[in-house]
Write a protein that holds these residues in place. Sequence first.
Motif, PDB file in Angstrom:
ATOM      1  N   MET A   1      -0.819   6.434  -0.242  1.00 50.97           N
ATOM      2  CA  MET A   1      -1.588   5.244  -0.510  1.00 50.97           C
ATOM      3  C   MET A   1      -0.681   4.023  -0.653  1.00 50.97           C
ATOM      4  O   MET A   1      -1.078   2.939  -0.266  1.00 50.97           O
ATOM      5  N   LYS A   2       0.491   4.230  -1.214  1.00 53.38           N
ATOM      6  CA  LYS A   2       1.399   3.088  -1.390  1.00 53.38           C
ATOM      7  C   LYS A   2       1.721   2.430  -0.054  1.00 53.38           C
ATOM      8  O   LYS A   2       1.780   1.213   0.041  1.00 53.38           O
ATOM      9  N   ALA A   3       1.910   3.243   0.981  1.00 57.56           N
ATOM     10  CA  ALA A   3       2.230   2.690   2.302  1.00 57.56           C
ATOM     11  C   ALA A   3       1.064   1.867   2.839  1.00 57.56           C
ATOM     12  O   ALA A   3       1.276   0.810   3.453  1.00 57.56           O
ATOM     13  N   ILE A   4      -0.149   2.329   2.629  1.00 53.81           N
ATOM     14  CA  ILE A   4      -1.324   1.592   3.101  1.00 53.81           C
ATOM     15  C   ILE A   4      -1.423   0.260   2.386  1.00 53.81           C
ATOM     16  O   ILE A   4      -1.648  -0.785   3.009  1.00 53.81           O
ATOM     17  N   PHE A   5      -1.251   0.277   1.065  1.00 50.81           N
ATOM     18  CA  PHE A   5      -1.347  -0.961   0.300  1.00 50.81           C
ATOM     19  C   PHE A   5      -0.215  -1.920   0.646  1.00 50.81           C
ATOM     20  O   PHE A   5      -0.419  -3.134   0.709  1.00 50.81           O
ATOM     21  N   SER A   6       0.966  -1.389   0.905  1.00 51.36           N
ATOM     22  CA  SER A   6       2.088  -2.243   1.328  1.00 51.36           C
ATOM     23  C   SER A   6       1.767  -2.904   2.662  1.00 51.36           C
ATOM     24  O   SER A   6       2.035  -4.092   2.863  1.00 51.36           O
ATOM     25  N   PHE A   7       1.178  -2.140   3.575  1.00 46.44           N
ATOM     26  CA  PHE A   7       0.781  -2.682   4.866  1.00 46.44           C
ATOM     27  C   PHE A   7      -0.261  -3.785   4.692  1.00 46.44           C
ATOM     28  O   PHE A   7      -0.160  -4.843   5.307  1.00 46.44           O
ATOM     29  N   LEU A   8      -1.262  -3.558   3.841  1.00 48.21           N
ATOM     30  CA  LEU A   8      -2.293  -4.571   3.610  1.00 48.21           C
ATOM     31  C   LEU A   8      -1.699  -5.854   3.040  1.00 48.21           C
ATOM     32  O   LEU A   8      -2.062  -6.958   3.460  1.00 48.21           O
ATOM     33  N   ARG A   9      -0.791  -5.718   2.076  1.00 54.17           N
ATOM     34  CA  ARG A   9      -0.142  -6.899   1.504  1.00 54.17           C
ATOM     35  C   ARG A   9       0.652  -7.654   2.559  1.00 54.17           C
ATOM     36  O   ARG A   9       0.591  -8.875   2.664  1.00 54.17           O
ATOM     37  N   ARG A  10       1.421  -6.898   3.369  1.00 54.63           N
ATOM     38  CA  ARG A  10       2.265  -7.524   4.384  1.00 54.63           C
ATOM     39  C   ARG A  10       1.426  -8.230   5.446  1.00 54.63           C
ATOM     40  O   ARG A  10       1.692  -9.381   5.805  1.00 54.63           O
ATOM     41  N   ILE A  11       0.402  -7.564   5.954  1.00 54.43           N
ATOM     42  CA  ILE A  11      -0.419  -8.172   7.009  1.00 54.43           C
ATOM     43  C   ILE A  11      -1.174  -9.386   6.473  1.00 54.43           C
ATOM     44  O   ILE A  11      -1.351 -10.371   7.176  1.00 54.43           O
ATOM     45  N   ALA A  12      -1.594  -9.339   5.222  1.00 47.53           N
ATOM     46  CA  ALA A  12      -2.275 -10.488   4.612  1.00 47.53           C
ATOM     47  C   ALA A  12      -1.329 -11.682   4.504  1.00 47.53           C
ATOM     48  O   ALA A  12      -1.714 -12.814   4.792  1.00 47.53           O
ATOM     49  N   ARG A  13      -0.108 -11.407   4.116  1.00 40.02           N
ATOM     50  CA  ARG A  13       0.879 -12.484   3.948  1.00 40.02           C
ATOM     51  C   ARG A  13       1.309 -13.049   5.302  1.00 40.02           C
ATOM     52  O   ARG A  13       1.325 -14.262   5.505  1.00 40.02           O
ATOM     53  N   VAL A  14       1.630 -12.179   6.240  1.00 41.44           N
ATOM     54  CA  VAL A  14       2.137 -12.614   7.538  1.00 41.44           C
ATOM     55  C   VAL A  14       1.086 -13.390   8.318  1.00 41.44           C
ATOM     56  O   VAL A  14       1.381 -14.406   8.945  1.00 41.44           O
ATOM     57  N   HIS A  15      -0.163 -12.924   8.275  1.00 39.77           N
ATOM     58  CA  HIS A  15      -1.211 -13.540   9.093  1.00 39.77           C
ATOM     59  C   HIS A  15      -2.145 -14.451   8.302  1.00 39.77           C
ATOM     60  O   HIS A  15      -3.116 -14.956   8.847  1.00 39.77           O
ATOM     61  N   ASP A  16      -1.863 -14.613   7.017  1.00 40.86           N
ATOM     62  CA  ASP A  16      -2.672 -15.458   6.150  1.00 40.86           C
ATOM     63  C   ASP A  16      -4.166 -15.095   6.239  1.00 40.86           C
ATOM     64  O   ASP A  16      -5.021 -15.925   6.522  1.00 40.86           O
ATOM     65  N   ILE A  17      -4.429 -13.795   6.026  1.00 40.06           N
ATOM     66  CA  ILE A  17      -5.802 -13.292   6.057  1.00 40.06           C
ATOM     67  C   ILE A  17      -6.103 -12.550   4.769  1.00 40.06           C
ATOM     68  O   ILE A  17      -5.198 -12.200   4.012  1.00 40.06           O
ATOM     69  N   SER A  18      -7.365 -12.318   4.533  1.00 35.28           N
ATOM     70  CA  SER A  18      -7.794 -11.532   3.381  1.00 35.28           C
ATOM     71  C   SER A  18      -8.340 -10.200   3.876  1.00 35.28           C
ATOM     72  O   SER A  18      -9.400 -10.166   4.504  1.00 35.28           O
ATOM     73  N   PRO A  19      -7.623  -9.104   3.641  1.00 28.82           N
ATOM     74  CA  PRO A  19      -8.104  -7.807   4.105  1.00 28.82           C
ATOM     75  C   PRO A  19      -9.392  -7.402   3.390  1.00 28.82           C
ATOM     76  O   PRO A  19      -9.625  -7.775   2.244  1.00 28.82           O
ATOM     77  N   VAL A  20     -10.185  -6.631   4.088  1.00 31.52           N
ATOM     78  CA  VAL A  20     -11.416  -6.072   3.535  1.00 31.52           C
ATOM     79  C   VAL A  20     -11.297  -4.558   3.623  1.00 31.52           C
ATOM     80  O   VAL A  20     -10.941  -4.023   4.669  1.00 31.52           O
ATOM     81  N   VAL A  21     -11.574  -3.886   2.526  1.00 33.44           N
ATOM     82  CA  VAL A  21     -11.524  -2.429   2.486  1.00 33.44           C
ATOM     83  C   VAL A  21     -12.950  -1.930   2.304  1.00 33.44           C
ATOM     84  O   VAL A  21     -13.652  -2.358   1.395  1.00 33.44           O
ATOM     85  N   VAL A  22     -13.374  -1.025   3.185  1.00 35.24           N
ATOM     86  CA  VAL A  22     -14.730  -0.498   3.126  1.00 35.24           C
ATOM     87  C   VAL A  22     -14.648   1.011   2.997  1.00 35.24           C
ATOM     88  O   VAL A  22     -13.876   1.663   3.693  1.00 35.24           O
ATOM     89  N   GLY A  23     -15.451   1.554   2.100  1.00 30.37           N
ATOM     90  CA  GLY A  23     -15.471   2.999   1.951  1.00 30.37           C
ATOM     91  C   GLY A  23     -16.334   3.425   0.789  1.00 30.37           C
ATOM     92  O   GLY A  23     -16.965   2.600   0.129  1.00 30.37           O
ATOM     93  N   GLY A  24     -16.344   4.698   0.545  1.00 26.61           N
ATOM     94  CA  GLY A  24     -17.140   5.273  -0.523  1.00 26.61           C
ATOM     95  C   GLY A  24     -16.405   5.301  -1.847  1.00 26.61           C
ATOM     96  O   GLY A  24     -15.416   4.570  -2.061  1.00 26.61           O
ATOM     97  N   ALA A  25     -16.870   6.158  -2.725  1.00 25.70           N
ATOM     98  CA  ALA A  25     -16.321   6.238  -4.082  1.00 25.70           C
ATOM     99  C   ALA A  25     -14.833   6.575  -4.088  1.00 25.70           C
ATOM    100  O   ALA A  25     -14.071   6.042  -4.906  1.00 25.70           O
ATOM    101  N   ALA A  26     -14.388   7.416  -3.176  1.00 28.63           N
ATOM    102  CA  ALA A  26     -12.971   7.796  -3.143  1.00 28.63           C
ATOM    103  C   ALA A  26     -12.085   6.596  -2.821  1.00 28.63           C
ATOM    104  O   ALA A  26     -10.999   6.443  -3.385  1.00 28.63           O
ATOM    105  N   VAL A  27     -12.547   5.723  -1.932  1.00 31.61           N
ATOM    106  CA  VAL A  27     -11.784   4.519  -1.596  1.00 31.61           C
ATOM    107  C   VAL A  27     -11.745   3.584  -2.796  1.00 31.61           C
ATOM    108  O   VAL A  27     -10.698   3.023  -3.128  1.00 31.61           O
TER     109      VAL A  27
END
Length: 85
Positions: A1-27
């Motif tokens: 999970m740490k790698a996924i969150f690191s990727f989300l932070r990096r892509i948000a910063r580099v592209h100046d976007i706000s990521p959206v995470v969609v999923g069920g209770a586990a997400v």
Amino acid sequence: MKAIFSFLRRIARVHDISPVVVGGAAVFDAVHDTNEMGSRFDRVPIPRWGFNEDFATLLASLEASMPSGDCRNFGGRGEDHHHKP
């Protein structure tokens, strides 16, 4: 999970976007497992789509965008495990 969150932070910063995470209770649980990530995402419940014309159109567009060998006939009514009646 740490790698996924690191990727989300990096892509948000580099592209100046706000990521959206969609999923069920586990997400939800995974995102809110740490205060750092939990504070970055708001919980917004969305209703389930019914198997209607809009949903069938979405599935057809997804199938059309896939290479022909990867097409799984998502919109086919022959197998009922993809949706609830």
